[in-house]
Every structure is written in C-alpha cells, then in structure tokens.
Scaffold this motif. Structure first.
Motif, PDB file in Angstrom:
ATOM      1  N   ASN A 227      -9.039   3.097  -3.831  1.00  0.00           N
ATOM      2  CA  ASN A 227      -7.712   2.519  -3.612  1.00  0.00           C
ATOM      3  C   ASN A 227      -6.934   2.302  -4.904  1.00  0.00           C
ATOM      4  O   ASN A 227      -5.975   1.541  -4.932  1.00  0.00           O
ATOM      5  CB  ASN A 227      -7.833   1.190  -2.872  1.00  0.00           C
ATOM      6  CG  ASN A 227      -8.537   1.329  -1.553  1.00  0.00           C
ATOM      7  OD1 ASN A 227      -9.598   0.760  -1.345  1.00  0.00           O
ATOM      8  ND2 ASN A 227      -7.965   2.104  -0.653  1.00  0.00           N
ATOM      9  N   VAL A 228      -7.372   2.974  -5.986  1.00  0.00           N
ATOM     10  CA  VAL A 228      -6.782   2.729  -7.306  1.00  0.00           C
ATOM     11  C   VAL A 228      -6.144   3.994  -7.874  1.00  0.00           C
ATOM     12  O   VAL A 228      -6.726   5.074  -7.809  1.00  0.00           O
ATOM     13  CB  VAL A 228      -7.864   2.228  -8.297  1.00  0.00           C
ATOM     14  CG1 VAL A 228      -7.313   2.126  -9.720  1.00  0.00           C
ATOM     15  CG2 VAL A 228      -8.431   0.880  -7.858  1.00  0.00           C
TER      16      VAL A 228
ATOM     17  N   GLU B  43      -5.221   6.026   0.163  1.00  0.00           N
ATOM     18  CA  GLU B  43      -4.504   4.782   0.433  1.00  0.00           C
ATOM     19  C   GLU B  43      -4.614   3.903  -0.806  1.00  0.00           C
ATOM     20  O   GLU B  43      -5.640   3.260  -1.040  1.00  0.00           O
ATOM     21  CB  GLU B  43      -5.082   4.091   1.658  1.00  0.00           C
ATOM     22  CG  GLU B  43      -4.829   4.879   2.931  1.00  0.00           C
ATOM     23  CD  GLU B  43      -5.307   4.170   4.179  1.00  0.00           C
ATOM     24  OE1 GLU B  43      -5.957   3.109   4.080  1.00  0.00           O
ATOM     25  OE2 GLU B  43      -5.019   4.695   5.268  1.00  0.00           O
ATOM     26  N   LEU B  44      -3.550   3.878  -1.587  1.00  0.00           N
ATOM     27  CA  LEU B  44      -3.539   3.114  -2.827  1.00  0.00           C
ATOM     28  C   LEU B  44      -3.153   1.674  -2.576  1.00  0.00           C
ATOM     29  O   LEU B  44      -2.195   1.395  -1.852  1.00  0.00           O
ATOM     30  CB  LEU B  44      -2.566   3.748  -3.823  1.00  0.00           C
ATOM     31  CG  LEU B  44      -2.890   5.174  -4.263  1.00  0.00           C
ATOM     32  CD1 LEU B  44      -1.758   5.741  -5.108  1.00  0.00           C
ATOM     33  CD2 LEU B  44      -4.209   5.213  -5.017  1.00  0.00           C
ATOM     34  N   LYS B  45      -3.916   0.774  -3.193  1.00  0.00           N
ATOM     35  CA  LYS B  45      -3.620  -0.658  -3.127  1.00  0.00           C
ATOM     36  C   LYS B  45      -3.413  -1.256  -4.514  1.00  0.00           C
ATOM     37  O   LYS B  45      -2.824  -2.318  -4.645  1.00  0.00           O
ATOM     38  CB  LYS B  45      -4.770  -1.392  -2.431  1.00  0.00           C
ATOM     39  CG  LYS B  45      -4.957  -0.991  -0.995  1.00  0.00           C
ATOM     40  CD  LYS B  45      -6.123  -1.712  -0.366  1.00  0.00           C
ATOM     41  CE  LYS B  45      -6.329  -1.227   1.065  1.00  0.00           C
ATOM     42  NZ  LYS B  45      -7.518  -1.834   1.694  1.00  0.00           N
ATOM     43  N   HIS B  46      -3.932  -0.577  -5.544  1.00  0.00           N
ATOM     44  CA  HIS B  46      -3.893  -1.106  -6.907  1.00  0.00           C
ATOM     45  C   HIS B  46      -3.424  -0.045  -7.890  1.00  0.00           C
ATOM     46  O   HIS B  46      -3.810   1.117  -7.782  1.00  0.00           O
ATOM     47  CB  HIS B  46      -5.292  -1.554  -7.348  1.00  0.00           C
ATOM     48  CG  HIS B  46      -5.946  -2.506  -6.408  1.00  0.00           C
ATOM     49  ND1 HIS B  46      -5.649  -3.843  -6.374  1.00  0.00           N
ATOM     50  CD2 HIS B  46      -6.896  -2.304  -5.453  1.00  0.00           C
ATOM     51  CE1 HIS B  46      -6.393  -4.432  -5.443  1.00  0.00           C
ATOM     52  NE2 HIS B  46      -7.141  -3.509  -4.869  1.00  0.00           N
TER      53      HIS B  46
ATOM     54  N   PHE C  92       4.738  -2.762  -3.647  1.00  0.00           N
ATOM     55  CA  PHE C  92       3.877  -1.843  -2.901  1.00  0.00           C
ATOM     56  C   PHE C  92       2.398  -1.966  -3.268  1.00  0.00           C
ATOM     57  O   PHE C  92       1.534  -1.779  -2.429  1.00  0.00           O
ATOM     58  CB  PHE C  92       4.299  -0.388  -3.144  1.00  0.00           C
ATOM     59  CG  PHE C  92       5.709  -0.086  -2.773  1.00  0.00           C
ATOM     60  CD1 PHE C  92       6.058   0.115  -1.450  1.00  0.00           C
ATOM     61  CD2 PHE C  92       6.690  -0.021  -3.743  1.00  0.00           C
ATOM     62  CE1 PHE C  92       7.371   0.399  -1.101  1.00  0.00           C
ATOM     63  CE2 PHE C  92       8.004   0.258  -3.406  1.00  0.00           C
ATOM     64  CZ  PHE C  92       8.345   0.466  -2.077  1.00  0.00           C
ATOM     65  N   LEU C  93       2.130  -2.218  -4.559  1.00  0.00           N
ATOM     66  CA  LEU C  93       0.748  -2.235  -5.060  1.00  0.00           C
ATOM     67  C   LEU C  93       0.508  -3.475  -5.911  1.00  0.00           C
ATOM     68  O   LEU C  93       1.440  -4.018  -6.509  1.00  0.00           O
ATOM     69  CB  LEU C  93       0.481  -1.000  -5.941  1.00  0.00           C
ATOM     70  CG  LEU C  93       0.656   0.369  -5.317  1.00  0.00           C
ATOM     71  CD1 LEU C  93       0.441   1.458  -6.371  1.00  0.00           C
ATOM     72  CD2 LEU C  93      -0.293   0.568  -4.156  1.00  0.00           C
ATOM     73  N   SER C  94      -0.747  -3.850  -6.006  1.00  0.00           N
ATOM     74  CA  SER C  94      -1.159  -4.895  -6.932  1.00  0.00           C
ATOM     75  C   SER C  94      -1.228  -4.275  -8.325  1.00  0.00           C
ATOM     76  O   SER C  94      -1.866  -3.240  -8.516  1.00  0.00           O
ATOM     77  CB  SER C  94      -2.521  -5.425  -6.497  1.00  0.00           C
ATOM     78  OG  SER C  94      -3.011  -6.340  -7.442  1.00  0.00           O
TER      79      SER C  94
ATOM     80  N   MET D  97       0.841  -1.178   0.000  1.00  0.00           N
ATOM     81  CA  MET D  97       0.000   0.000   0.000  1.00  0.00           C
ATOM     82  C   MET D  97       0.888   1.244   0.000  1.00  0.00           C
ATOM     83  O   MET D  97       1.966   1.262   0.573  1.00  0.00           O
ATOM     84  CB  MET D  97      -0.922   0.009   1.219  1.00  0.00           C
ATOM     85  CG  MET D  97      -1.799   1.240   1.262  1.00  0.00           C
ATOM     86  SD  MET D  97      -3.001   1.302   2.602  1.00  0.00           S
ATOM     87  CE  MET D  97      -1.967   1.361   4.027  1.00  0.00           C
TER      88      MET D  97
ATOM     89  N   ARG E  42       0.456   5.289   0.896  1.00  0.00           N
ATOM     90  CA  ARG E  42      -0.413   6.285   1.535  1.00  0.00           C
ATOM     91  C   ARG E  42       0.053   7.675   1.115  1.00  0.00           C
ATOM     92  O   ARG E  42       1.233   8.012   1.273  1.00  0.00           O
ATOM     93  CB  ARG E  42      -0.323   6.109   3.041  1.00  0.00           C
ATOM     94  CG  ARG E  42      -1.230   6.976   3.841  1.00  0.00           C
ATOM     95  CD  ARG E  42      -1.021   6.661   5.326  1.00  0.00           C
ATOM     96  NE  ARG E  42      -1.778   7.539   6.133  1.00  0.00           N
ATOM     97  CZ  ARG E  42      -2.960   7.243   6.671  1.00  0.00           C
ATOM     98  NH1 ARG E  42      -3.482   6.055   6.477  1.00  0.00           N
ATOM     99  NH2 ARG E  42      -3.600   8.118   7.382  1.00  0.00           N
TER     100      ARG E  42
END
Length: 153
Positions: free
Chosen positions: A90-91, A13-16, A45-47, A1, A3
C-alpha cells in the motif's frame, strides 16, 4: 486511498506516500518550490510520511516549511523497515540516495527522483519509475494514467 489498475498486473491500492527529504523533496536543505501545496493536496488521498537522515540539519525549519512532521531515520535499513511496517503493498516511496534503495524496492511503487543532487545508481536500479523532480513524481498520483502508461507490460 488511490487505486491504480495497471493492465496485466494486480491492482495497486495506495494508502501511504513515503518521501526521503534531502535530495528528493528538498535540495540544499530547502524544499522544492510547489512541494508544500502538492503535499497538502496529496494528504487528502494518502497518509504522508517524511523521512530524513538530517544531512543538512534544519529539521525543525523543514517541518515548518513543509507543514508536516519529519521522522529522523539514520540508515537505509530503517527506511526499509518503516515501509514494511506500513505494509509495502500500500506504499509508494520516493527517494534518490543509496539509503533509499531498499524502501524503493519494497514499496508497491518505487519512484527515483533525479534532482539537483543527482540520483544514486542503487536507487535508480531499485525504482519502478524515474522522474525529473518530486513535483513530477507527486503528479503521477494526480494523473495515474501516466503511471499506467509507464508500468504496463
């Protein structure tokens, strides 16, 4: 992630990370130099999600070059739906074409990429940020103060 705290805005909060392929991560059907190493680093860090309408074909060759699976998506509506299913808050999405406008608009951060194939007006208007190439776009995530400086009110 990853932030990102932008003053006077909600924390993101980025996840992708969702990327269009042709015109964004690749031009003339070939990946940008340095894209593979940047994507591998970003994947810690990200998907990473790679979407393509397969304009130039060569999906299998691009998958081998990039070292990640590609999702063949035919329309802009499908790209937008893909981002919605991930949870747009989150993208971060990257694109250059008309069919990328919806996903750029829905993502927490939309990045329009101006490369050798150009950028569509619709993508530009839907994006939060414009970059010269995908390397500059990916680097925004490694150096988030660049994003903060651009997006702060």
């Amino acid at each position: 992630m990853i932030r990102i705290e932008i003053p006077q805005r909600e924390t993101i909060e980025l996840k992708h990370a969702v990327f269009d392929i042709n015109g964004t991560l690749a031009f003339d059907g070939k990946p940008w130099p340095e894209a593979v190493s940047r994507l591998k680093r970003l994947a810690s860090f990200l998907s990473i999600h790679l979407l393509t309408a397969a304009t130039h074909g060569q999906v299998a060759a691009l998958e081998r070059s990039l070292g990640l699976p590609l999702h063949v998506i035919d329309t802009g509506e499908e790209k937008t739906r893909y981002v919605e299913e991930l949870g747009p808050a989150n993208v971060i999405a990257f694109g250059n074409g008309v069919n990328d406008a919806g996903m750029l608009r829905r993502a927490a951060i939309g990045v329009a990429v101006l490369g050798p194939e150009g950028v569509a007006r619709e993508a530009l208007q839907a994006a939060d940020v414009l970059v010269r190439n995908p390397i500059d776009g990916i680097d925004l995530l490694f150096y988030p103060k660049r994003l903060i400086a651009t997006l702060r009110p």
